[in-house]
Design a protein around this motif. Structure first.
Motif, mmCIF file in Angstrom:
data_model
loop_
_atom_site.group_PDB
_atom_site.id
_atom_site.type_symbol
_atom_site.label_atom_id
_atom_site.label_comp_id
_atom_site.label_asym_id
_atom_site.label_seq_id
_atom_site.Cartn_x
_atom_site.Cartn_y
_atom_site.Cartn_z
ATOM 1 N N VAL A 31 -5.946 11.475 11.537
ATOM 2 C CA VAL A 31 -6.728 12.206 10.539
ATOM 3 C C VAL A 31 -6.196 11.990 9.127
ATOM 4 N N ARG A 32 -4.885 11.866 8.967
ATOM 5 C CA ARG A 32 -4.313 11.759 7.623
ATOM 6 C C ARG A 32 -4.835 10.554 6.837
ATOM 7 N N HIS A 33 -5.281 9.502 7.534
ATOM 8 C CA HIS A 33 -5.791 8.316 6.847
ATOM 9 C C HIS A 33 -7.106 8.593 6.133
ATOM 10 N N PHE A 34 -7.875 9.550 6.625
ATOM 11 C CA PHE A 34 -9.193 9.806 6.053
ATOM 12 C C PHE A 34 -9.122 10.528 4.711
ATOM 13 N N ARG A 35 -7.929 10.890 4.287
ATOM 14 C CA ARG A 35 -7.760 11.432 2.941
ATOM 15 C C ARG A 35 -8.202 10.398 1.899
ATOM 16 N N ASP A 36 -8.046 9.107 2.251
ATOM 17 C CA ASP A 36 -8.479 8.009 1.377
ATOM 18 C C ASP A 36 -9.968 7.776 1.599
ATOM 19 N N PRO A 37 -10.808 7.987 0.588
ATOM 20 C CA PRO A 37 -12.261 7.844 0.777
ATOM 21 C C PRO A 37 -12.697 6.421 1.092
ATOM 22 N N ARG A 38 -11.811 5.447 0.876
ATOM 23 C CA ARG A 38 -12.149 4.054 1.191
ATOM 24 C C ARG A 38 -11.984 3.743 2.674
ATOM 25 N N VAL A 39 -11.359 4.632 3.413
ATOM 26 C CA VAL A 39 -11.154 4.437 4.849
ATOM 27 C C VAL A 39 -12.351 5.000 5.601
ATOM 28 N N GLY A 40 -13.041 4.133 6.346
ATOM 29 C CA GLY A 40 -14.201 4.575 7.104
ATOM 30 C C GLY A 40 -13.926 4.773 8.574
ATOM 31 N N ALA A 41 -12.855 4.176 9.066
ATOM 32 C CA ALA A 41 -12.491 4.295 10.474
ATOM 33 C C ALA A 41 -10.985 4.074 10.602
ATOM 34 N N VAL A 42 -10.431 4.553 11.700
ATOM 35 C CA VAL A 42 -9.003 4.387 11.971
ATOM 36 C C VAL A 42 -8.836 3.992 13.429
ATOM 37 N N ARG A 49 0.843 -1.196 0.000
ATOM 38 C CA ARG A 49 0.000 0.000 0.000
ATOM 39 C C ARG A 49 0.878 1.246 0.000
ATOM 40 N N PRO A 50 0.482 2.290 -0.706
ATOM 41 C CA PRO A 50 1.266 3.533 -0.703
ATOM 42 C C PRO A 50 1.310 4.154 0.689
ATOM 43 N N ALA A 51 2.395 4.855 0.958
ATOM 44 C CA ALA A 51 2.549 5.503 2.266
ATOM 45 C C ALA A 51 1.459 6.553 2.465
ATOM 46 N N VAL A 52 1.050 6.718 3.711
ATOM 47 C CA VAL A 52 0.007 7.680 4.044
ATOM 48 C C VAL A 52 0.634 9.050 4.230
ATOM 49 N N ALA A 53 0.161 10.036 3.481
ATOM 50 C CA ALA A 53 0.710 11.386 3.552
ATOM 51 C C ALA A 53 0.265 12.086 4.831
ATOM 52 N N ASP A 54 1.065 13.029 5.279
ATOM 53 C CA ASP A 54 0.724 13.799 6.469
ATOM 54 C C ASP A 54 -0.411 14.767 6.144
ATOM 55 N N VAL A 55 -1.058 15.277 7.194
ATOM 56 C CA VAL A 55 -2.087 16.292 6.976
ATOM 57 C C VAL A 55 -1.433 17.555 6.409
ATOM 58 N N SER A 56 -2.199 18.316 5.668
ATOM 59 C CA SER A 56 -1.664 19.530 5.053
ATOM 60 C C SER A 56 -2.768 20.575 4.986
ATOM 61 N N ASP A 57 -2.401 21.750 4.489
ATOM 62 C CA ASP A 57 -3.397 22.819 4.368
ATOM 63 C C ASP A 57 -4.521 22.415 3.424
ATOM 64 N N GLU A 58 -4.203 21.515 2.456
ATOM 65 C CA GLU A 58 -5.212 21.064 1.509
ATOM 66 C C GLU A 58 -6.166 20.047 2.127
ATOM 67 N N TYR A 59 -5.715 19.378 3.185
ATOM 68 C CA TYR A 59 -6.581 18.395 3.852
ATOM 69 C C TYR A 59 -6.404 18.517 5.360
ATOM 70 N N MET A 60 -7.276 19.284 5.967
ATOM 71 C CA MET A 60 -7.240 19.468 7.414
ATOM 72 C C MET A 60 -8.676 19.607 7.917
ATOM 73 N N PRO A 61 -9.442 18.506 7.911
ATOM 74 C CA PRO A 61 -10.852 18.573 8.293
ATOM 75 C C PRO A 61 -11.034 18.858 9.785
#
Length: 397
Positions: free
Chosen positions: A147-158, A33-45
């Motif tokens: 939070v960074r995992h939720f960037r992937d829409p297939r992830v429903g929980a962490v 699986r590709p590495a999970v990117a850190d949270v950023s200004d583009e994705y900070m829910p």
């Protein structure tokens, strides 16, 4: 009799060793699986941190400080402490000292943790919710790493990682619990890499708000049920070992026994309520992971172990000691004897770490059988008195 004994042994070996080997091998055969990117200004829910806190006044100062110290931006974080039914001035403490930064959901009636969580979720507006227990401390990057995992829409929980905070002089129960959770953490890493983990630990887990399904107030393992319901809808439950909750081991072997029996009763309840997940034709890899990692450990191995001992003894009575069955029986007697000595020493607060592996393994499976009895009797509710924990050691920095 020999065939049945071999089958029982194979099931136990698969449950505790074979499954891990199979999952490890399957992971090697599929693309990583590709590495999970850190949270950023583009994705900070925006995120809500929910802390169920029934009569946790002694833990609240440290918990609030730990929550406010999280590195995830404060402007994107809401803090909700659910103190329903508390009688230890928890409400007053939070409102007086932190009323401007945390929200408090109180109430005069104690209806249990699950009912409190369901009630809290009715007013959540943020897209992500993180649940964490009041008596645990999180590493300061926990929220950010989840939070960074939720960037992937297939992830429903962490699910975060549970770590047991022990000292060198810790009891056998605490040492065994720590070893067990290290092994569990490795299995969860492999489960997540293959497909999804099967059951989050309530000390730290997160869900997409829109996917949360209210569960029955009588649910014993709410964290397990909530995360498996999401997995059953086709979403992945990711695992983040760098978001962890530190918890002290149980205060005594009796406290740990109480906790283990309750978990086991909840395991049997969950198996019945989630019976649809036993269908491999519909759920595929999820069923494989669920049955191998959870169902067999809760409902199969604890029943196999006494059968192995009885069948082995029957073969020795029939054929004598001078064969492989005699060696196996002698090994079982030695193993359970060591477990019994470890139990006696623990009751007298005389600790010998060499014995905690046979002790804790036997202890877990005996508690599982006791949990089955409790479940069948129907005398376990979702509301219960929490077990005592060992005194806190150095705080998390």
């Amino acid at each position: 009799m020999e065939l049945l004994l071999i089958i029982c042994i194979a099931l136990v070996v698969y449950t505790y060793l074979g499954y891990g080997v199979v999952v490890w091998a399957l992971i090697r055969l599929r693309p990583k699986r590709p590495a999970v990117a850190d949270v950023s200004d583009e994705y900070m829910p925006d995120v809500t941190l929910i802390v169920p806190a029934y009569n946790e006044a002694s833990c609240l100062p440290a918990k609030v400080a730990n929550s406010l110290a999280q590195t995830y931006p404060r402007e994107h974080t809401r803090f909700l402490f659910v103190t329903e039914g508390s009688t230890d001035t928890s409400d007053q403490y939070l409102q007086t000292n932190y009323g401007d930064v945390v929200e408090v959901m109180g109430g005069t009636e104690r209806r249990g943790k699950v009912a409190a969580m369901n009630r809290a979720m009715e007013q959540i507006k943020t897209p992500i919710v993180i649940f964490t227990d009041a008596n645990t401390q999180l590493n300061l990057d926990a929220v950010r790493n989840i939070v960074r995992h939720f960037r992937d829409p297939r992830v429903g929980a962490v699910a975060g990682e549970k770590r047991i905070q022990t000292t060198d002089s810790e009891s056998a129960a605490g040492s065994g619990e720590g070893l067990y959770w290290k092994y569990e953490s490795q299995l969860k890493k492999w489960d997540a890499e293959l497909h999804t983990i099967v059951g989050a630990a309530g000390e730290l887990f997160a869900v997409r708000t829109e996917l949360y399904e209210p569960v029955s107030p009588n649910t014993i393992l709410d964290d397990f049920m909530i995360s498996l319901l999401i997995a059953g809808r086709g979403y992945r439950v990711a695992y983040e070992p760098e978001a962890y909750a530190l918890e002290r081991p149980s205060f005594s072997i009796m406290d740990e026994q109480k906790r283990k029996i309750r978990i086991a009763a909840g395991g049997f309840q969950s198996i019945v309520w989630l019976k649809k997940l036993l269908n491999p034709f519909r759920y595929g890899v999820l069923t494989f992971e669920y049955v191998s990692h959870r169902v067999m450990r809760w409902a199969v191995t604890p029943l196999c172990l006494p059968l192995i001992l009885l069948l082995n003894a029957g073969l020795v009575i029939r054929d004598g000691w001078n064969n492989g069955w005699g060696v196996l029986l002698a090994g079982q007697i030695l193993f359970y004897g060591a477990a019994w000595v470890g139990y006696l020493l623990e009751k007298r607060q005389l600790r010998w770490k060499l014995l905690f592996v046979p002790f804790y393994f036997t202890f877990m499976n005996v508690c599982a059988l006791a949990g089955l009895v409790r479940y069948l009797r129907g005398n376990q509710s979702g509301t219960w008195e929490k077990v005592r924990r060992a005194d806190t050691v150095d705080a998390l920095s």
